[in-house]
Design a protein around this motif. Sequence first.
Motif, mmCIF file in Angstrom:
data_model
loop_
_atom_site.group_PDB
_atom_site.id
_atom_site.type_symbol
_atom_site.label_atom_id
_atom_site.label_comp_id
_atom_site.label_asym_id
_atom_site.label_seq_id
_atom_site.Cartn_x
_atom_site.Cartn_y
_atom_site.Cartn_z
ATOM 1 N N GLU A 281 -58.356 -95.615 51.351
ATOM 2 C CA GLU A 281 -58.748 -95.995 52.706
ATOM 3 C C GLU A 281 -58.968 -94.753 53.566
ATOM 4 O O GLU A 281 -59.933 -94.664 54.334
ATOM 5 N N LEU B 46 -44.672 -98.618 51.811
ATOM 6 C CA LEU B 46 -46.004 -98.131 51.459
ATOM 7 C C LEU B 46 -46.740 -97.623 52.688
ATOM 8 O O LEU B 46 -46.698 -98.249 53.748
ATOM 9 N N THR C 87 -50.584 -95.767 54.221
ATOM 10 C CA THR C 87 -52.022 -95.972 54.069
ATOM 11 C C THR C 87 -52.484 -95.318 52.773
ATOM 12 O O THR C 87 -52.117 -94.189 52.468
ATOM 13 N N THR C 88 -53.282 -96.026 52.003
ATOM 14 C CA THR C 88 -53.724 -95.472 50.725
ATOM 15 C C THR C 88 -54.737 -94.356 50.952
ATOM 16 O O THR C 88 -55.479 -94.348 51.936
ATOM 17 N N ALA D 22 -53.032 -89.704 43.732
ATOM 18 C CA ALA D 22 -53.013 -91.082 44.222
ATOM 19 C C ALA D 22 -52.671 -92.064 43.106
ATOM 20 O O ALA D 22 -52.263 -93.203 43.370
ATOM 21 N N GLN E 98 -64.632 -93.871 46.425
ATOM 22 C CA GLN E 98 -64.398 -95.274 46.101
ATOM 23 C C GLN E 98 -65.144 -95.692 44.853
ATOM 24 O O GLN E 98 -66.311 -95.357 44.652
ATOM 25 N N ASP F 208 -52.882 -97.918 41.273
ATOM 26 C CA ASP F 208 -51.806 -97.799 42.257
ATOM 27 C C ASP F 208 -51.146 -99.122 42.603
ATOM 28 O O ASP F 208 -50.095 -99.138 43.238
#
Length: 381
Positions: free
Chosen positions: A14, A8, A10-11, A345, A30, A119
């Motif tokens: 973020e 995985l 970095t999302t 995403a 967000q 996710d």
Amino acid sequence: MNSVYASLGTTVFETMSRLAAERGAVNLGQGFPEDDGPRDILEAAARATLDGPNQYPPMRGLPDLRQAVAAHYRERQRVDLDWQREVTITSGATEAIAAALLAFIEPGDEVVLFEPLYDAYVPMVRRAGGVPRILRLQPPHWRLEREAVEAAFSDKTRVVVINTPLNPSASVMSRAELEMLAALCVEHNAIVVSDEVWEHVLFDGAEHVSMLEVLRDRTLKIGSAGKMFSLTGWKVGFACGAPALMDQFAKAHQFLTFTTPPNLQRAVRYALGKERAYFDAMRAGFQRARDRLVNALTAEGFVTLPACGAYFVSIDLPASGIAMSDEAFAKHAVEHGVATIPISAFYANPGAPALIRLCFAKRDETLDRGAEALVRAKRAA
């Protein structure tokens, strides 16, 4: 290192929040409200903290809160729960999802998921040893089509994960869709993990039907006080289901977080006692915010998809005359003053539609500034 997590990156959540902070951009990415929750609930938590006790509460949750959860769903959703045997309090809905998947999946079991999706689902399924079978829903209405759903099941299917209302699509599953899915679960001896955290965030007369009402003995329903009361950082969730499921679920829960802060549990018990007028006003406020943002965007040539549940709305980039991918436009938009989330995403596989998700649980001035920045980004695209 565990390969599931090592793979995985970095999302995007973020990344976009960091870019918004660095550039002083409006953050419509967000998914949390800008206001900090009802004052009386915050005061109830403060009193509970000061008055105590603040030691370990029971593993399945404070009895008063479990009774309040059962009473809430009996009144609001026609679901009759035995609070002692069928309700467990968790440290947020995500912990409940993790505990459910760990409890119900054996290595090699297949798990049906619907894309777009939260996710966390796919990594959790894989970490539990499951094999994701992902069915892609199609915009703009994101309906479950029987033939496609049937094809996703096999003799190895043991768990189905649903989310209604669905983040990020803002769609709501109908009773007919749930009944069709329930029949397939009975046929294939599968359990449903039903993520219903947005159950009170509904618009335009949409009705939430709990899978627990449709498939009583094979459903683990998950709710969220954070979503109900705009207190997302509290991480207080509810898991509800038949005793056989709940007993197995509790064994996984006890080795994840074991329990949840008692002061927050007591405050949520207080909050669940609110009159129906609170929930009506919450929905009306979010719907007004949705309409304010959508109207501002529509006036400038943006095309948005229907948004019936959860506090999100998506922009259709091609229909809006923007010839960019969702990721490219999201990066472009933050340079013009607004952070958004590319819909990809929420996809485990390539080929996501070119949509941008916006959160409208914000103050009027934030929505207005965000719309203005999106207009600037569109003109410069």
